[in-house]
Design an enzyme around this catalytic site. Structure first.
Site, mmCIF file in Angstrom:
data_model
loop_
_atom_site.group_PDB
_atom_site.id
_atom_site.type_symbol
_atom_site.label_atom_id
_atom_site.label_comp_id
_atom_site.label_asym_id
_atom_site.label_seq_id
_atom_site.Cartn_x
_atom_site.Cartn_y
_atom_site.Cartn_z
ATOM 1 N N ASP A 8 22.659 -14.566 -4.044
ATOM 2 C CA ASP A 8 23.445 -15.412 -3.136
ATOM 3 C C ASP A 8 23.329 -16.838 -3.667
ATOM 4 O O ASP A 8 22.841 -17.071 -4.790
ATOM 5 C CB ASP A 8 22.983 -15.247 -1.681
ATOM 6 C CG ASP A 8 21.589 -15.801 -1.431
ATOM 7 O OD1 ASP A 8 20.919 -16.246 -2.393
ATOM 8 O OD2 ASP A 8 21.159 -15.799 -0.264
ATOM 9 N N CYS A 65 17.528 -13.877 -4.047
ATOM 10 C CA CYS A 65 17.999 -14.707 -2.927
ATOM 11 C C CYS A 65 16.880 -15.696 -2.598
ATOM 12 O O CYS A 65 16.022 -15.947 -3.456
ATOM 13 C CB CYS A 65 18.442 -13.859 -1.734
ATOM 14 S SG CYS A 65 17.167 -12.900 -0.915
ATOM 15 N N THR A 67 14.322 -15.535 -0.349
ATOM 16 C CA THR A 67 13.010 -14.884 -0.242
ATOM 17 C C THR A 67 12.947 -13.558 -0.992
ATOM 18 O O THR A 67 11.851 -13.036 -1.213
ATOM 19 C CB THR A 67 12.708 -14.553 1.237
ATOM 20 O OG1 THR A 67 13.770 -13.703 1.724
ATOM 21 C CG2 THR A 67 12.624 -15.807 2.083
ATOM 22 N N HIS A 98 4.027 2.898 -10.124
ATOM 23 C CA HIS A 98 3.823 3.808 -8.990
ATOM 24 C C HIS A 98 5.110 4.180 -8.262
ATOM 25 O O HIS A 98 5.204 5.274 -7.722
ATOM 26 C CB HIS A 98 2.861 3.181 -7.968
ATOM 27 C CG HIS A 98 1.429 3.220 -8.412
ATOM 28 N ND1 HIS A 98 0.368 3.089 -7.545
ATOM 29 C CD2 HIS A 98 0.886 3.366 -9.644
ATOM 30 C CE1 HIS A 98 -0.778 3.164 -8.213
ATOM 31 N NE2 HIS A 98 -0.486 3.314 -9.499
ATOM 32 N N HIS A 133 2.654 10.311 -8.954
ATOM 33 C CA HIS A 133 3.602 9.331 -8.412
ATOM 34 C C HIS A 133 5.023 9.884 -8.366
ATOM 35 O O HIS A 133 5.812 9.498 -7.518
ATOM 36 C CB HIS A 133 3.568 8.044 -9.238
ATOM 37 C CG HIS A 133 2.198 7.460 -9.340
ATOM 38 N ND1 HIS A 133 1.500 7.027 -8.234
ATOM 39 C CD2 HIS A 133 1.373 7.283 -10.405
ATOM 40 C CE1 HIS A 133 0.314 6.594 -8.611
ATOM 41 N NE2 HIS A 133 0.210 6.735 -9.920
#
Ligand code: RB5
Length: 146
Positions: A8, A65, A67, A98, A133
């Site tokens: 963004d 973005c 965060t 993982h 995994h």
């Protein structure tokens, strides 16, 4: 590698730098926008990159973005996408070893641009651990019942 990228307005500058770095390293980059720092809605780009990965157009996706949270929430709505929000070397490596993450999410209000570039390099060069995994990752999609 074919890599889809998106951001963004908050991630725009970092995305531009990511594209330059990835192309310089020989990757083919599919840039899904945004194309300026004008305020825009992160889900539009999160969905575009997720679709690019789930359809097989690209092997990996990278989303930026403010965060990384909104991008990660958005991308994980698409089946087959395993988007990981990372903050440091450890979470970046673990998301590949993982979780076999196929979309990387980061925030420019959390990490500086140099760190975003460095973590991206680590993420692209870290292999999935497989083995136990692999079963767990299959369970994410609900393919194996507990
Ligand atoms: C935009 O202000 C901000 O909300 C967005 O970049 C992101 O951090 C959302 O998760």
């Amino acid at each position: 590698m074919k890599i889809s990228i998106g951001s963004d307005h908050a991630g725009f500058q970092a995305k531009e730098r990511l594209r330059e770095m990835l192309e310089a390293e020989g990757h083919t980059v599919y840039d899904k926008g945004t194309n300026s720092e004008e305020s825009t809605d992160y889900p539009d780009y999160g969905h575009a990159v997720a679709k690019s990965v789930s359809s097989g157009e690209c092997e990996r996706g990278i989303l930026v973005c403010g965060t990384g949270i909104g991008m990660c929430m958005t991308a994980n709505k698409t089946p087959g996408v395993r988007a990981a929000l990372v903050h440091d070397e450890f979470t970046t490596e673990m998301s590949r070893k993982h979780n076999n993450a196929n979309v990387l999410c980061m925030g420019t209000r959390v990490l500086d641009e140099e760190t975003i570039l460095r973590l991206t390099k680590i993420w692209l060069s870290t292999e999935f651990g497989g083995d136990r995994h692999a079963l767990r990752v299959e369970k994410i999609e609900g393919g194996i019942k507990s």
